[in-house]
Design an enzyme around this catalytic site. Structure first.
Site, PDB file in Angstrom:
ATOM      1  N   LYS A  20       0.849  -1.199   0.000  1.00 24.05           N
ATOM      2  CA  LYS A  20       0.000   0.000   0.000  1.00 24.05           C
ATOM      3  C   LYS A  20       0.880   1.243   0.000  1.00 24.05           C
ATOM      4  O   LYS A  20       1.778   1.378   0.826  1.00 24.05           O
ATOM      5  CB  LYS A  20      -0.908   0.003   1.232  1.00 24.05           C
ATOM      6  CG  LYS A  20      -1.745   1.264   1.405  1.00 24.05           C
ATOM      7  CD  LYS A  20      -1.795   1.716   2.853  1.00 24.05           C
ATOM      8  CE  LYS A  20      -0.438   2.055   3.369  1.00 24.05           C
ATOM      9  NZ  LYS A  20      -0.400   2.943   4.555  1.00 24.05           N
ATOM     10  N   ASP A 148      -6.191   0.229   7.606  1.00 20.11           N
ATOM     11  CA  ASP A 148      -5.721  -0.023   6.245  1.00 20.11           C
ATOM     12  C   ASP A 148      -6.232  -1.337   5.666  1.00 20.11           C
ATOM     13  O   ASP A 148      -6.049  -1.594   4.471  1.00 20.11           O
ATOM     14  CB  ASP A 148      -4.190  -0.031   6.198  1.00 20.11           C
ATOM     15  CG  ASP A 148      -3.589   1.348   6.409  1.00 20.11           C
ATOM     16  OD1 ASP A 148      -4.334   2.341   6.291  1.00 20.11           O
ATOM     17  OD2 ASP A 148      -2.380   1.433   6.682  1.00 20.11           O
TER      18      ASP A 148
END
Length: 302
Positions: A20, A148
């Site tokens: 990410k 996340d």
């Protein structure tokens, strides 16, 4: 290749969990419960840790890889926690599992390694258990595992960059965003997320304003990024001054744009193409052999 991201055969599956990357990270507020509100342009690459699964008579978890020693392999690990979460959320479908995680990414590095692994567990079990649960619903439920995790689950499902708001639960797919050639660099110091947010002095920065049309080409995206921020860079820099050296190395190697991802300590550089990124990675690794250096290609339109 995309077809290699998630592979299943006879109950055995493996997935390369998503890296990410916060190209932007604007902290625009804070809730009364302490959670920070963000607005972030997030890119992904399926070149993270390798997570494999197979059915088993009892639960087992094996942790290997170059960064395995920096992680716990007990109930505190997000792979184990994600499996426990799925068993509690879907008790009628729950089954014991064997998971093996090859830890290829640095720990506490701002690129969602643990969250990507948790999302990998959710994605694999949703498929293997034949769950009648949409990605959107599972993502909403998974927020308890970490802010996340939902976006990483979306990345595995839809394979696109995302625009993320709120505490990580408000997710918009960016279907026309271009793919990027990048180099990731980490100097080796772990940075705790809580420490960075604690050092953040202002929590109501201006919101993110970016023209979605600018995401269609590398040049226009790089230009648009000049007007954006990572509001967590300054507090992270106080904890790890070496971040400046990392960004300098990326710029010197020809990056069109460089920035810290998330809460650090990994920084990324955007390059004009795959070849330029690979050459830059070789150069940086030659100059800094102890650093983690990785060229990647992100999800997005080619």
């Amino acid at each position: 290749m995309m077809s290699d991201v998630k592979v299943s055969f006879k109950g055995h599956s493996y997935v390369f969990t998503p890296i990410k990357l916060n190209l932007t990270l604007h902290v625009v507020g804070q809730r009364t419960d302490g959670y920070h509100l963000i607005e972030s342009l997030v890119y992904f690459s399926f070149s993270g840790d390798c997570l494999s699964y197979m059915p088993c008579k009892s639960n087992h978890f094996i942790l290997t890889g170059p960064f395995a020693d920096e992680l716990v392999s007990d109930t505190g690990n997000l792979v184990v926690r994600a499996h426990d979460f799925m068993c509690k959320a879907f008790p009628k479908c729950a089954k014991p599992a064997f998971f093996r995680l090859v830890k290829l990414l640095p720990v506490a590095s701002g690129i969602g390694g643990g969250s990507g692994n948790a999302a990998g567990v959710l994605s694999l079990l949703r498929q293997q258990w034949g769950l009648d649960c949409s990605c959107e619903k599972l993502a909403e439920m998974s927020l308890v595992l970490g802010a996340d995790v939902p976006m990483c689950l979306f990345a595995l499902e839809y394979r696109q960059p995302l625009f993320v708001r709120g505490i990580g639960q408000d997710i918009t797919q960016l279907k026309e965003a271009c793919s990027l050639a990048m180099v990731l660099v980490n100097h080796g110091q772990q940075i705790a997320t809580k420490a960075v947010f604690k050092a953040l002095e202002k929590r109501d920065h201006p919101p993110l304003k970016i023209d979605l049309e600018s995401l269609k080409t590398v040049d226009s995206l790089v230009e648009a990024l000049q007007e954006t921020r990572n509001d967590l860079f300054i507090p992270a820099l106080k904890i790890a001054p070496q971040l400046s050296e990392v960004l300098y190395a990326l710029d010197e190697s020809g990056a069109l744009f460089s920035r810290m991802s998330g809460t650090g300590a990994t920084c990324f550089g955007i390059f004009k193409d795959k070849e330029a990124a690979q050459q830059a990675a070789l150069f940086i690794k030659l100059m800094h052999p102890d650093w983690f250096v990785k060229p990647i290609i992100t999800l997005g339109m080619l």
